[in-house]
Design an enzyme around this catalytic site. Sequence first.
Site, PDB file in Angstrom:
ATOM      1  N   SER A  89       0.854  -1.192   0.000  1.00 41.38           N
ATOM      2  CA  SER A  89       0.000   0.000   0.000  1.00 41.38           C
ATOM      3  C   SER A  89       0.888   1.240   0.000  1.00 41.38           C
ATOM      4  CB  SER A  89      -0.873   0.020   1.248  1.00 41.38           C
ATOM      5  OG  SER A  89      -0.040   0.228   2.380  1.00 41.38           O
ATOM      6  N   LYS A  90       0.241   2.386  -0.186  1.00 43.07           N
ATOM      7  CA  LYS A  90       0.989   3.641  -0.193  1.00 43.07           C
ATOM      8  C   LYS A  90       1.679   3.811   1.163  1.00 43.07           C
ATOM      9  CE  LYS A  90       0.362   8.545  -1.070  1.00 43.07           C
ATOM     10  NZ  LYS A  90      -0.101   9.395   0.027  1.00 43.07           N
ATOM     11  N   ARG A  91       0.944   3.448   2.215  1.00 42.10           N
ATOM     12  CA  ARG A  91       1.524   3.601   3.544  1.00 42.10           C
ATOM     13  C   ARG A  91       2.775   2.738   3.742  1.00 42.10           C
ATOM     14  NH1 ARG A  91      -2.302   2.826   8.142  1.00 42.10           N
ATOM     15  NH2 ARG A  91      -0.839   1.392   9.104  1.00 42.10           N
ATOM     16  N   ALA A 100       4.776   1.698   1.486  1.00 39.25           N
ATOM     17  CA  ALA A 100       5.863   2.251   0.675  1.00 39.25           C
ATOM     18  C   ALA A 100       6.466   3.448   1.408  1.00 39.25           C
ATOM     19  CB  ALA A 100       5.345   2.657  -0.696  1.00 39.25           C
ATOM     20  N   GLU A 101       5.608   4.290   1.973  1.00 38.09           N
ATOM     21  CA  GLU A 101       6.118   5.463   2.690  1.00 38.09           C
ATOM     22  C   GLU A 101       6.958   5.042   3.892  1.00 38.09           C
ATOM     23  OE1 GLU A 101       2.829   8.733   1.344  1.00 38.09           O
ATOM     24  OE2 GLU A 101       2.555   7.678   3.232  1.00 38.09           O
TER      25      GLU A 101
END
Length: 482
Positions: free
Chosen positions: A248-250, A252-253
């Site tokens: 998810s984007k999270r 990856a961050e």
Amino acid sequence: MVERARFAPSPTGPLHIGGVRTALFNYLIAKRSGGSFILRIEDTDSKRTVAGAENHIKDTLKWLGLNIDEGPIKQSERKGLYKKSVEELLKKGLAYYAFDSSAELESARKESKGEFKYNYETRMNMVNSFTVSEEETKSRVERGGYVIRMVIPEKETIRVADEIRGSLNFNSNEIEDKVIMKSDGMPTYHFANVVDDHDMRITSVVRGEEWLSSLPSHVTLYNHFGWSPPKFYHLPLILKSTGQGKLSKRDAEEQGHPVFAVQWEESKGFKESGYTPEGILNYLALLGWKGKGDREKYSLDELVKEFDSKDINKSGARFDIRKAEWINHLHLKDFSSKKILSLSEQAKILLEKKYSNEVSEQIIDLIKERLNNLFDVEKEVFVFVSQPKNYDQEAVEKITRNTIYNILNFCKLKEELLSEPLLLKESLMSFGSENKISFGNIMKTLRLCIVGRLSGPDLFKIIDIIGPEETLQRIESLINKI
Ligand code: GLU
């Protein structure tokens, strides 16, 4: 078979790399057969449409060089087709108007303790065109506010075939009579998707695994219309780099890497993080697919030639940013120096101040092997344009100050050799053996002096390029520092 494959994103948000991988596999399946890669924007859910998402999708495909042959075709502009198609099913009795209010649906759900399904078992107890008179149907339709549902037959085994997973059987009793037209007159995803794939003569549907559970409803729609379905490929999930679940984007961050190919709002993409389209496409191809042997590096054209959909994996593919960087490196090191310079504006500006184009390109040749991303170009050319800002203290400590001094002083005395790096090297070797200084320490000293640290491209080539004056200045700087 000449394939027609479509990438069909919904513009409900930016295009993340999972979607890019879907686009790529569609592209490869189409192009390998000499066929067409089509872009369809599935924008029938206006409430969920996000401003800018469609452009983000187009910009991403453009940056990557996944050129579309047809499209974008927008579903919001094809209402007439869906209307005509749904009428066909209504006429056949394979779809029906459903007039139930939200309160009625809610109470049905409550009564069944959350188990409620609008299907063969319940549909005759609900308010729809099967249960009210023709007259009433007519007047209710005129008033609006209804939906249209498809009929899922009772007690049937729905057989679906997936090219990756083989054939699968679904029990029709488990499946709801899905809404195919919403009360706003727009089709749902399922309906528009099937109608369009047929209308656009799509031969291969390539999409994420999350759609596999919708396949029995889709196949039922094909059967209702009497159309033969395309081939289906449901691609394995892209998993987060550690632990369980989808990337998810999270995640990856948290791991400090991009999740979009190109920037979206504050979130930098792979493009803005120094990756090349070649590297990203190559890496994404390997997420769920493997070519022959241990080969890792492919250009897009090579992928088109080599990609065999039979080699797509069933199991999830773990995202690994180090591997992405490695693949990016494999491409960068093979780029021409000219191309690298054109991609790194900063490095170009730095070099232009001191060197001709020809020498700038020679410099890039020297550093190519050391590049993982495009920001490295600027870092690596630094040694050619300015003195070290500081010295690797730990390395300095390992060689005695006296030794460093002696070596540098020798170079200073042999100033005339600074313009002949190879002769300098030879004379340093004999200086070393006469004075019992290892050649290793000589090289380390000189490297510290010229580069500031122990790594970097070929030292004598650097000396050759920066020239005797600059070399002498760097020697003096370090002498003054110790
Ligand atoms: N609009 C769907 C999505 O965004 C497309 C799924 C499909 O390709 O059928 O995932």
